[in-house]
Design a protein around this motif. Structure first.
Motif, PDB file in Angstrom:
ATOM      1  N   LEU A 149       0.983  -1.186  -0.161  1.00  0.00           N
ATOM      2  CA  LEU A 149       0.039   0.070   0.027  1.00  0.00           C
ATOM      3  C   LEU A 149       0.838   1.381   0.033  1.00  0.00           C
ATOM      4  O   LEU A 149       0.679   2.098  -0.755  1.00  0.00           O
ATOM      5  CB  LEU A 149      -1.005   0.004   1.267  1.00  0.00           C
ATOM      6  CG  LEU A 149      -1.973  -1.104   1.243  1.00  0.00           C
ATOM      7  CD1 LEU A 149      -2.740  -1.262   2.627  1.00  0.00           C
ATOM      8  CD2 LEU A 149      -3.145  -0.855   0.276  1.00  0.00           C
ATOM      9  N   GLU A 150       1.843   1.241   0.862  1.00  0.00           N
ATOM     10  CA  GLU A 150       2.821   2.414   0.932  1.00  0.00           C
ATOM     11  C   GLU A 150       3.494   2.609  -0.474  1.00  0.00           C
ATOM     12  O   GLU A 150       3.515   3.792  -0.924  1.00  0.00           O
ATOM     13  CB  GLU A 150       3.968   2.258   1.884  1.00  0.00           C
ATOM     14  CG  GLU A 150       3.450   2.332   3.280  1.00  0.00           C
ATOM     15  CD  GLU A 150       3.390   3.927   3.745  1.00  0.00           C
ATOM     16  OE1 GLU A 150       3.234   4.589   2.894  1.00  0.00           O
ATOM     17  OE2 GLU A 150       2.715   3.891   4.943  1.00  0.00           O
ATOM     18  N   ARG A 153       0.728   4.288  -2.988  1.00  0.00           N
ATOM     19  CA  ARG A 153       0.111   5.492  -2.677  1.00  0.00           C
ATOM     20  C   ARG A 153       0.068   6.712  -3.478  1.00  0.00           C
ATOM     21  O   ARG A 153      -0.766   7.525  -3.422  1.00  0.00           O
ATOM     22  CB  ARG A 153       0.417   5.927  -1.054  1.00  0.00           C
ATOM     23  CG  ARG A 153       1.391   6.811  -0.927  1.00  0.00           C
ATOM     24  CD  ARG A 153       1.564   7.172   0.523  1.00  0.00           C
ATOM     25  NE  ARG A 153       0.343   7.472   1.277  1.00  0.00           N
ATOM     26  CZ  ARG A 153       0.293   7.127   2.382  1.00  0.00           C
ATOM     27  NH1 ARG A 153       1.046   6.542   3.400  1.00  0.00           N
ATOM     28  NH2 ARG A 153      -0.971   7.214   3.120  1.00  0.00           N
ATOM     29  N   ASN A 154       1.248   6.894  -4.182  1.00  0.00           N
ATOM     30  CA  ASN A 154       1.463   7.889  -5.071  1.00  0.00           C
ATOM     31  C   ASN A 154       1.390   7.873  -6.584  1.00  0.00           C
ATOM     32  O   ASN A 154       1.380   8.378  -7.718  1.00  0.00           O
ATOM     33  CB  ASN A 154       2.615   8.731  -4.725  1.00  0.00           C
ATOM     34  CG  ASN A 154       2.797   9.315  -3.669  1.00  0.00           C
ATOM     35  OD1 ASN A 154       1.797   9.695  -2.961  1.00  0.00           O
ATOM     36  ND2 ASN A 154       3.917   8.881  -2.965  1.00  0.00           N
ATOM     37  N   LEU A 159      -6.535   3.715  -4.467  1.00  0.00           N
ATOM     38  CA  LEU A 159      -6.015   2.646  -3.406  1.00  0.00           C
ATOM     39  C   LEU A 159      -6.807   2.728  -2.059  1.00  0.00           C
ATOM     40  O   LEU A 159      -7.182   3.693  -1.583  1.00  0.00           O
ATOM     41  CB  LEU A 159      -4.514   3.229  -3.312  1.00  0.00           C
ATOM     42  CG  LEU A 159      -3.818   2.201  -2.634  1.00  0.00           C
ATOM     43  CD1 LEU A 159      -3.580   1.014  -3.165  1.00  0.00           C
ATOM     44  CD2 LEU A 159      -2.425   2.976  -2.106  1.00  0.00           C
ATOM     45  N   TYR A 160      -7.152   1.561  -2.016  1.00  0.00           N
ATOM     46  CA  TYR A 160      -7.973   1.358  -0.709  1.00  0.00           C
ATOM     47  C   TYR A 160      -7.144  -0.022   0.073  1.00  0.00           C
ATOM     48  O   TYR A 160      -6.740  -0.776  -0.421  1.00  0.00           O
ATOM     49  CB  TYR A 160      -9.495   0.720  -0.791  1.00  0.00           C
ATOM     50  CG  TYR A 160     -10.178   1.839  -1.416  1.00  0.00           C
ATOM     51  CD1 TYR A 160     -10.889   2.433  -0.269  1.00  0.00           C
ATOM     52  CD2 TYR A 160     -10.261   2.221  -2.498  1.00  0.00           C
ATOM     53  CE1 TYR A 160     -12.041   3.714  -0.965  1.00  0.00           C
ATOM     54  CE2 TYR A 160     -11.073   3.335  -3.220  1.00  0.00           C
ATOM     55  CZ  TYR A 160     -11.900   4.011  -1.943  1.00  0.00           C
ATOM     56  OH  TYR A 160     -12.627   5.075  -2.637  1.00  0.00           O
ATOM     57  N   LEU A 170      -1.999   3.539   8.677  1.00  0.00           N
ATOM     58  CA  LEU A 170      -1.655   4.104   7.391  1.00  0.00           C
ATOM     59  C   LEU A 170      -2.794   4.930   7.049  1.00  0.00           C
ATOM     60  O   LEU A 170      -4.066   4.730   7.323  1.00  0.00           O
ATOM     61  CB  LEU A 170      -1.660   2.841   6.123  1.00  0.00           C
ATOM     62  CG  LEU A 170      -0.538   1.755   6.128  1.00  0.00           C
ATOM     63  CD1 LEU A 170      -1.092   0.659   4.961  1.00  0.00           C
ATOM     64  CD2 LEU A 170       0.746   2.365   5.734  1.00  0.00           C
ATOM     65  N   ASP A 171      -2.455   6.245   6.563  1.00  0.00           N
ATOM     66  CA  ASP A 171      -3.354   7.252   6.200  1.00  0.00           C
ATOM     67  C   ASP A 171      -3.918   6.932   4.568  1.00  0.00           C
ATOM     68  O   ASP A 171      -3.704   7.690   3.624  1.00  0.00           O
ATOM     69  CB  ASP A 171      -2.833   8.501   6.497  1.00  0.00           C
ATOM     70  CG  ASP A 171      -4.102   9.617   6.018  1.00  0.00           C
ATOM     71  OD1 ASP A 171      -5.138   9.482   5.986  1.00  0.00           O
ATOM     72  OD2 ASP A 171      -3.524  10.712   5.421  1.00  0.00           O
ATOM     73  N   ILE A 172      -4.810   5.904   4.601  1.00  0.00           N
ATOM     74  CA  ILE A 172      -5.187   5.518   3.109  1.00  0.00           C
ATOM     75  C   ILE A 172      -6.710   4.978   3.407  1.00  0.00           C
ATOM     76  O   ILE A 172      -7.075   4.574   4.487  1.00  0.00           O
ATOM     77  CB  ILE A 172      -4.429   3.865   2.615  1.00  0.00           C
ATOM     78  CG1 ILE A 172      -3.236   4.597   2.261  1.00  0.00           C
ATOM     79  CG2 ILE A 172      -5.135   3.345   1.431  1.00  0.00           C
ATOM     80  CD1 ILE A 172      -2.057   3.340   1.992  1.00  0.00           C
TER      81      ILE A 172
END
Length: 190
Positions: A149-150, A153-154, A159-160, A170-172
């Motif tokens: 996920l990290e 992220r960009n 993305l979930y 994680l701030d997702i």
């Protein structure tokens, strides 16, 4: 739209299934609330095992963990069937070892997940997984693993994180229950 999904601990409750098998095989009664409080993917420490012992245990039970009664998360099958019915492309991208790829695909089909063989990817490490996701030019991707996920992220996709105790930092955006996806999509332009 193109939707990508990890399998283990994203669509199916693999770690908790393994946790229950460990309790049974080791004749233990480790409480499930301890499992739900873990801040890491590995479960061996709950059973007083070293990383090496945990790896041996996991590998010795791999057949049972992967191919017995591991339950899909609530509404996972129905939500993916709905996506397919609506005409969306569904891709599975799992790091399960190559020797388990074909059987995993068969298991998914037997459990009513909509699977097209040319959209099922397996047998890669996390870095290769990210490359496949990028190459597919997915619109949405869902995973549980913080490292994956990290890295994503960009990227230009939605993305979930499948909500897990070990990815809460994680701030997702998150999916707690798969029925939420239909609501999320109803607020976007498909």
């Amino acid at each position: 739209m193109k939707f990508g999904f990890d399998i283990d601990d994203t669509l199916i409750n693999l770690r908790e299934h393994a946790f229950q098998l460990y309790n049974k095989k080791l004749n233990r009664d480790v409480q499930v609330d301890l499992f739900h409080g873990l801040d890491k993917v590995e479960i061996h420490e709950l059973f007083g095992m070293t990383a090496e012992q945990g790896s041996e245990m996991w590998n010795s039970l791999l057949e049972e963990i992967y191919y017995t009664a591991c339950p899909p998360y609530p509404d996972a099958v129905e939500t993916l069937q709905w996506l397919e019915k609506e005409g969306h492309e569904i891709y599975y991208i799992t790091a399960r070892p190559k020797e388990h790829g074909q059987r995993t695909m068969e298991w998914m089909i037997e459990n009513n997940f909509p699977v097209q063989k040319d959209r099922f990817f397996y047998g890669m490490n996390d870095e290769d997984k990210v490359h496949i996701i990028n190459d597919l030019e997915l619109d949405y991707y869902f995973d549980d693993k913080p490292a994956v996920l990290e890295t994503l992220r960009n990227r230009p996709l939605k993305l979930y994180a499948k909500n897990q105790s070990y990815n809460k930092h994680l701030d997702i955006p998150r999916i707690e229950n798969w029925s939420e996806l239909i609501d999320i999509l109803s607020f976007t332009d498909l």
